[in-house]
Write a protein that holds these residues in place. Sequence first.
Motif, PDB file in Angstrom:
ATOM      1  N   ARG A   4       2.126   2.616 -13.947  1.00  0.00           N
ATOM      2  CA  ARG A   4       0.725   2.065 -14.026  1.00  0.00           C
ATOM      3  C   ARG A   4       1.024   0.440 -14.050  1.00  0.00           C
ATOM      4  N   LEU A   5       2.021   0.053 -14.591  1.00  0.00           N
ATOM      5  CA  LEU A   5       2.077  -1.519 -14.692  1.00  0.00           C
ATOM      6  C   LEU A   5       2.300  -1.867 -13.166  1.00  0.00           C
ATOM      7  N   ARG A   6       3.349  -1.159 -12.400  1.00  0.00           N
ATOM      8  CA  ARG A   6       3.672  -1.172 -11.005  1.00  0.00           C
ATOM      9  C   ARG A   6       2.325  -1.258 -10.060  1.00  0.00           C
ATOM     10  N   ILE A   7       1.459  -0.236 -10.489  1.00  0.00           N
ATOM     11  CA  ILE A   7       0.433  -0.107  -9.810  1.00  0.00           C
ATOM     12  C   ILE A   7      -0.620  -1.219  -9.947  1.00  0.00           C
ATOM     13  N   GLN A  13      11.640  14.776 -23.096  1.00  0.00           N
ATOM     14  CA  GLN A  13      10.962  14.749 -21.878  1.00  0.00           C
ATOM     15  C   GLN A  13       9.652  13.978 -21.913  1.00  0.00           C
ATOM     16  N   ARG A  14       9.086  14.319 -22.822  1.00  0.00           N
ATOM     17  CA  ARG A  14       7.526  13.778 -23.126  1.00  0.00           C
ATOM     18  C   ARG A  14       7.822  12.133 -23.209  1.00  0.00           C
ATOM     19  N   ASP A  15       8.648  11.686 -23.926  1.00  0.00           N
ATOM     20  CA  ASP A  15       8.634  10.188 -24.176  1.00  0.00           C
ATOM     21  C   ASP A  15       9.129   9.520 -22.664  1.00  0.00           C
ATOM     22  N   ILE A  16      10.098  10.137 -21.977  1.00  0.00           N
ATOM     23  CA  ILE A  16      10.691   9.707 -20.781  1.00  0.00           C
ATOM     24  C   ILE A  16       9.583   9.746 -19.694  1.00  0.00           C
ATOM     25  N   LEU A  17       8.562  10.822 -19.889  1.00  0.00           N
ATOM     26  CA  LEU A  17       7.423  10.817 -18.922  1.00  0.00           C
ATOM     27  C   LEU A  17       6.680   9.909 -19.209  1.00  0.00           C
ATOM     28  N   GLU A  18       6.321   9.528 -20.308  1.00  0.00           N
ATOM     29  CA  GLU A  18       5.278   8.504 -20.744  1.00  0.00           C
ATOM     30  C   GLU A  18       5.711   7.175 -20.445  1.00  0.00           C
ATOM     31  N   ASP A  19       6.830   7.003 -20.562  1.00  0.00           N
ATOM     32  CA  ASP A  19       7.428   5.543 -20.050  1.00  0.00           C
ATOM     33  C   ASP A  19       7.439   5.366 -18.650  1.00  0.00           C
ATOM     34  N   GLU A  20       7.733   6.620 -17.836  1.00  0.00           N
ATOM     35  CA  GLU A  20       7.710   6.349 -16.339  1.00  0.00           C
ATOM     36  C   GLU A  20       6.223   6.262 -15.994  1.00  0.00           C
ATOM     37  N   ALA A  21       5.199   7.055 -16.684  1.00  0.00           N
ATOM     38  CA  ALA A  21       3.565   6.713 -16.188  1.00  0.00           C
ATOM     39  C   ALA A  21       3.507   5.249 -16.549  1.00  0.00           C
ATOM     40  N   PHE A  22       3.881   4.928 -17.907  1.00  0.00           N
ATOM     41  CA  PHE A  22       3.441   3.373 -18.199  1.00  0.00           C
ATOM     42  C   PHE A  22       4.036   2.493 -17.167  1.00  0.00           C
ATOM     43  N   SER A  23       5.425   2.765 -16.878  1.00  0.00           N
ATOM     44  CA  SER A  23       5.878   1.716 -15.788  1.00  0.00           C
ATOM     45  C   SER A  23       5.112   2.028 -14.410  1.00  0.00           C
ATOM     46  N   ALA A  45       0.798  -1.207  -0.209  1.00  0.00           N
ATOM     47  CA  ALA A  45       0.022   0.132  -0.069  1.00  0.00           C
ATOM     48  C   ALA A  45       0.679   1.190   0.124  1.00  0.00           C
ATOM     49  N   ALA A  46       1.964   1.243   0.838  1.00  0.00           N
ATOM     50  CA  ALA A  46       2.866   2.353   0.952  1.00  0.00           C
ATOM     51  C   ALA A  46       3.446   2.458  -0.525  1.00  0.00           C
ATOM     52  N   ALA A  47       3.991   1.402  -1.308  1.00  0.00           N
ATOM     53  CA  ALA A  47       4.651   1.380  -2.440  1.00  0.00           C
ATOM     54  C   ALA A  47       3.492   2.004  -3.449  1.00  0.00           C
ATOM     55  N   LEU A  48       2.263   1.773  -3.406  1.00  0.00           N
ATOM     56  CA  LEU A  48       1.261   2.082  -4.307  1.00  0.00           C
ATOM     57  C   LEU A  48       0.995   3.506  -4.204  1.00  0.00           C
ATOM     58  N   THR A  49       1.041   4.059  -3.101  1.00  0.00           N
ATOM     59  CA  THR A  49       0.871   5.508  -2.726  1.00  0.00           C
ATOM     60  C   THR A  49       2.016   6.211  -3.403  1.00  0.00           C
ATOM     61  N   LEU A  50       3.174   5.810  -3.147  1.00  0.00           N
ATOM     62  CA  LEU A  50       4.272   6.361  -3.678  1.00  0.00           C
ATOM     63  C   LEU A  50       4.437   6.427  -5.177  1.00  0.00           C
ATOM     64  N   LEU A  51       3.929   5.241  -5.745  1.00  0.00           N
ATOM     65  CA  LEU A  51       3.966   5.381  -7.175  1.00  0.00           C
ATOM     66  C   LEU A  51       2.969   6.244  -7.969  1.00  0.00           C
ATOM     67  N   ASN A  68       0.499  -4.404 -10.672  1.00  0.00           N
ATOM     68  CA  ASN A  68       1.071  -5.406  -9.856  1.00  0.00           C
ATOM     69  C   ASN A  68       0.821  -5.479  -8.445  1.00  0.00           C
ATOM     70  N   ILE A  69       0.881  -4.151  -7.944  1.00  0.00           N
ATOM     71  CA  ILE A  69       0.749  -3.925  -6.336  1.00  0.00           C
ATOM     72  C   ILE A  69      -0.580  -4.388  -6.044  1.00  0.00           C
ATOM     73  N   GLU A  70      -1.559  -3.949  -6.814  1.00  0.00           N
ATOM     74  CA  GLU A  70      -2.950  -4.137  -6.638  1.00  0.00           C
ATOM     75  C   GLU A  70      -3.189  -5.576  -6.576  1.00  0.00           C
ATOM     76  N   ARG A  71      -2.559  -6.240  -7.709  1.00  0.00           N
ATOM     77  CA  ARG A  71      -2.882  -7.751  -7.847  1.00  0.00           C
ATOM     78  C   ARG A  71      -2.471  -8.486  -6.604  1.00  0.00           C
ATOM     79  N   ASP A  72      -1.194  -8.254  -6.257  1.00  0.00           N
ATOM     80  CA  ASP A  72      -0.515  -8.826  -5.045  1.00  0.00           C
ATOM     81  C   ASP A  72      -1.303  -8.509  -3.654  1.00  0.00           C
ATOM     82  N   MET A  73      -1.821  -7.377  -3.544  1.00  0.00           N
ATOM     83  CA  MET A  73      -2.534  -6.984  -2.453  1.00  0.00           C
ATOM     84  C   MET A  73      -4.110  -7.793  -2.394  1.00  0.00           C
ATOM     85  N   LYS A  74      -4.593  -8.027  -3.578  1.00  0.00           N
ATOM     86  CA  LYS A  74      -5.655  -8.967  -3.563  1.00  0.00           C
ATOM     87  C   LYS A  74      -5.252 -10.452  -3.202  1.00  0.00           C
TER      88      LYS A  74
END
Length: 169
Positions: free
Chosen positions: A130-133, A118-128, A53-59, A135-141
């Motif tokens: 979202r993926l981490r979020i 910068q836009r490409d980097i930000l889009e990549d960060e946002a995509f990763s 949950a803390a990691a999810l908030t951070l992400l 994964n974290i939500e799946r792990d929490m379930k």
Amino acid sequence: ENYQSRLMSLAEERDFQVGLSREAQIKFEEALSHISFLQEEIMEGEIQRKELAAALTLLKNKLNTSRIEEKIAKNNLSQLKQVTNSDAPESNSPGFLKSMETGKEMLLAKVLSETAEQRDILEDEAFSARLRIENIERDMKLIEQRNEQIFRLIEEALSVSVGPLDKMF
């Protein structure tokens, strides 16, 4: 003889009941140790859930920051476009106008490439993020499902171990 026979019968019944109570006590102790193990598992699961949950908030915060930075970069790009699209004063010499236009084009190309990077980097960060979020939500379930299963096992173990005691009392 009747008295002796009755005493033997009572002694056998007592020994049988003692044996049953020992078996019930052994099952009860096994159930308690199993419950202890399951409680430890639940605690570990709860700790993992809190960490996730803390990691999810951070992400999520990082994703929001990336979105804000993306908006700022888009705003800067639009302001730069407005500046570069403004007409140059016509009173200047043609050589100066040409060098100014070349400088504007180079500056614009540089700023556009940096903004695109910068836009490409930000889009990549946002995509990763979202993926981490996800994964974290799946792990929490999964952890919650595991905890529910452990609780069911505890209830079953208690009912199995307490059943003979209920019969005895």
